[in-house]
Write an enzyme that holds these catalytic residues in place. Structure first.
Site, short mmCIF file in Angstrom:
data_model
loop_
_atom_site.label_atom_id
_atom_site.label_comp_id
_atom_site.label_asym_id
_atom_site.label_seq_id
_atom_site.Cartn_x
_atom_site.Cartn_y
_atom_site.Cartn_z
N ASP A 45 19.39 -20.33 -32.48
CA ASP A 45 20.69 -20.38 -31.83
C ASP A 45 21.73 -20.68 -32.93
OD1 ASP A 45 22.69 -21.05 -29.76
OD2 ASP A 45 22.28 -23.13 -30.34
N ASP A 90 25.60 -22.17 -32.56
CA ASP A 90 26.42 -23.39 -32.45
C ASP A 90 25.56 -24.60 -32.09
OD1 ASP A 90 29.43 -22.56 -32.60
OD2 ASP A 90 28.43 -21.02 -31.42
N ASP A 123 20.00 -25.74 -29.08
CA ASP A 123 20.49 -27.05 -28.60
C ASP A 123 21.08 -27.00 -27.20
OD1 ASP A 123 22.81 -25.52 -29.31
OD2 ASP A 123 23.96 -27.38 -29.17
O1 LIG Z 1 24.52 -19.89 -27.93
P1 LIG Z 1 25.39 -20.64 -28.88
O2 LIG Z 1 25.38 -20.06 -30.26
O3 LIG Z 1 25.09 -22.12 -28.89
O4 LIG Z 1 26.87 -20.45 -28.31
C1 LIG Z 1 27.27 -21.17 -27.15
C2 LIG Z 1 28.76 -21.38 -27.20
O5 LIG Z 1 29.01 -21.87 -28.53
C3 LIG Z 1 30.36 -22.04 -28.92
O6 LIG Z 1 30.89 -23.17 -28.26
C4 LIG Z 1 30.29 -24.39 -28.65
O7 LIG Z 1 30.57 -24.64 -30.05
C5 LIG Z 1 31.98 -24.79 -30.38
C6 LIG Z 1 32.11 -24.93 -31.89
O8 LIG Z 1 31.35 -25.98 -32.38
C7 LIG Z 1 32.53 -26.00 -29.62
O9 LIG Z 1 33.91 -26.15 -29.88
C8 LIG Z 1 32.30 -25.79 -28.11
O10 LIG Z 1 32.72 -26.93 -27.40
C9 LIG Z 1 30.82 -25.54 -27.81
O11 LIG Z 1 30.61 -25.22 -26.44
C10 LIG Z 1 31.15 -20.79 -28.65
O12 LIG Z 1 32.50 -21.02 -28.99
C11 LIG Z 1 30.99 -20.32 -27.23
O13 LIG Z 1 31.68 -19.10 -27.05
C12 LIG Z 1 29.52 -20.08 -26.98
O14 LIG Z 1 29.34 -19.63 -25.65
#
Ligand SMILES: O=P(O)(O)OC[C@H]1O[C@H](O[C@H]2O[C@H](CO)[C@@H](O)[C@H](O)[C@H]2O)[C@H](O)[C@@H](O)[C@@H]1O
Length: 364
Positions: A113, A115, A305
């Site tokens: 994954d 983020d 995560d």
């Molecule tokens: O599947 P992932 O790669 O974990 O993506 C899920 C979401 O991740 C991002 O949002 C998350 O990370 C951001 C940056 O650290 C943070 O600001 C946010 O609060 C988190 O939810 C991404 O921006 C989303 O579009 C994804 O859906």
């Protein structure tokens, strides 16, 4: 409805409070017909239903907030709950030898994954860069093992963060899968775009994105992100007092699109097609694309995560094959086998994997 002394009127606000007004303060009311009463009751029912839905959303938004997760991180390690969780989901670093031993005679395939796994969580989603050392570790891993990034992000966006051509990328929660763009020993034939199961939803997602930007612009801190086949509405920077207003705006847009559904990530509402496709299905698809559909010669390792990664952990559990590794500092209900606390531990795990592989290749 009238009675002798008082008149009871229905308040059509979400909580449906009934006010009892003294007769003197009332205008002379025309008696309501059965039809009127039926309509009022229906309206009240609908409003209450919508109110209950918003309340449920806000509760769930609160539950996903790190300050609300029942945290044992600050407690001493011997705390019962934390230590029992660790017993059930031991650190993938301390179990490293067992993990690689399980790969004997099998091909390890890595799924990661983005983020919160490869990049630390930051306030601004556009600034979620991957540290240089993590990129180096990832590049080395992809040299030795087929490697895929599986993310909720738009595929192009995550590529702009990772910038490594030898990997598979599954963006939009696996709804946009592409093979490595440069020669790589695991690449099979011409691996451009491999699969886009939600392509018919593109125009709809675009409309919804625009509608959400418009509807949420009055809520300070709200941010809408277009992830191509899905949309994220971030509330990390929204004051908690405005969460219900934000949920209401999102609901009002979603009401017009029954073919879309809402899921939740880390302080983010995610809107996506109702098709039966998720990170777990993407993992299965990629294993098949790599030639391991019904094979016992493979050991898939998925590190993530987020709640959306649970679909992939579950697929691995159900197949009885490979390991899910949850990145979390706090105990969480999960289908993963192992845990790592944070991205720096993910980097350490990837490094150890590469070192182990190099060594085992040197062995006579
Ligand atoms: O599947 P992932 O790669 O974990 O993506 C899920 C979401 O991740 C991002 O949002 C998350 O990370 C951001 C940056 O650290 C943070 O600001 C946010 O609060 C988190 O939810 C991404 O921006 C989303 O579009 C994804 O859906």
């Amino acid at each position: 409805m009238t009675n002798q002394q008082n008149v009871v009127v229905f308040d059509l606000k979400p909580r449906g409070v009934r006010h009892v007004l003294p007769p003197s303060s009332l205008p002379v009311a025309k008696p309501l017909s059965r039809q009127d009463i039926k309509m009022l009751l229906m309206k009240r029912f609908e409003t209450e239903k919508a109110g209950a839905k918003i309340n449920a959303w806000v509760d769930s938004m609160r539950a996903s907030s790190p300050t609300r997760i029942k945290s044992t991180a600050s407690l001493p390690p011997e705390t019962d709950e934390k230590s029992s969780w660790i017993v059930h989901h031991p650190s993938a670093l301390s179990m490293f030898e067992q993990i690689v031993a399980a790969s004997k005679g099998k091909q390890i395939v890595m799924f990661l994954d983005y983020d919160g796994t490869l990049s630390p969580i930051v306030e601004d989603p556009d600034q979620a860069f991957m540290p240089r050392e993590m990129r180096a570790a990832l590049r080395d891993v992809a040299r030795y093992f087929p490697t895929a990034i599986v993310t909720g992000r738009c595929r192009d966006k995550v590529y702009s963060f990772v910038k490594l051509a030898g990997l598979y990328y599954a963006g939009s929660h696996g709804m946009d899968i592409k093979g490595p763009s440069k020669s790589c020993k695991y690449k099979k034939g011409n691996q451009g775009v491999l699969f886009q199961p939600a392509s018919e939803f593109l125009p709809m997602i675009d409309k919804v994105y625009k509608a959400l930007v418009e509807k949420t612009k009055s809520i300070p801190g709200a941010k809408v992100e277009n992830n191509k086949f899905c949309v994220s509405v971030h509330f990390r920077c929204v004051d908690e007092k405005s969460w219900a207003a934000l949920a209401e705006q999102v609901r009002s847009v979603l009401n017009e699109y029954p073919k879309l559904k809402l899921t939740q990530g880390r302080l983010v509402l995610e809107i996506r097609p109702t098709i039966k496709w998720d990170k777990g299905r993407a993992l299965e698809f990629l294993l098949e694309a790599l030639g391991y559909a019904n094979s016992n010669d493979v050991l898939p390792v998925y590190i993530g995560d987020d709640r959306t990664d649970e679909d992939a952990f579950k697929v691995l559990r159900d197949r009885g094959q490979g390991f899910g590794i949850l990145v979390s500092k706090v105990p969480k209900e999960t289908n993963a086998f192992y845990s790592l606390q944070e991205p720096s531990e993910v980097k350490e795990f990837l490094r150890r994997l590469v070192d182990w592989k190099k060594l085992s290749q040197q062995a006579p």
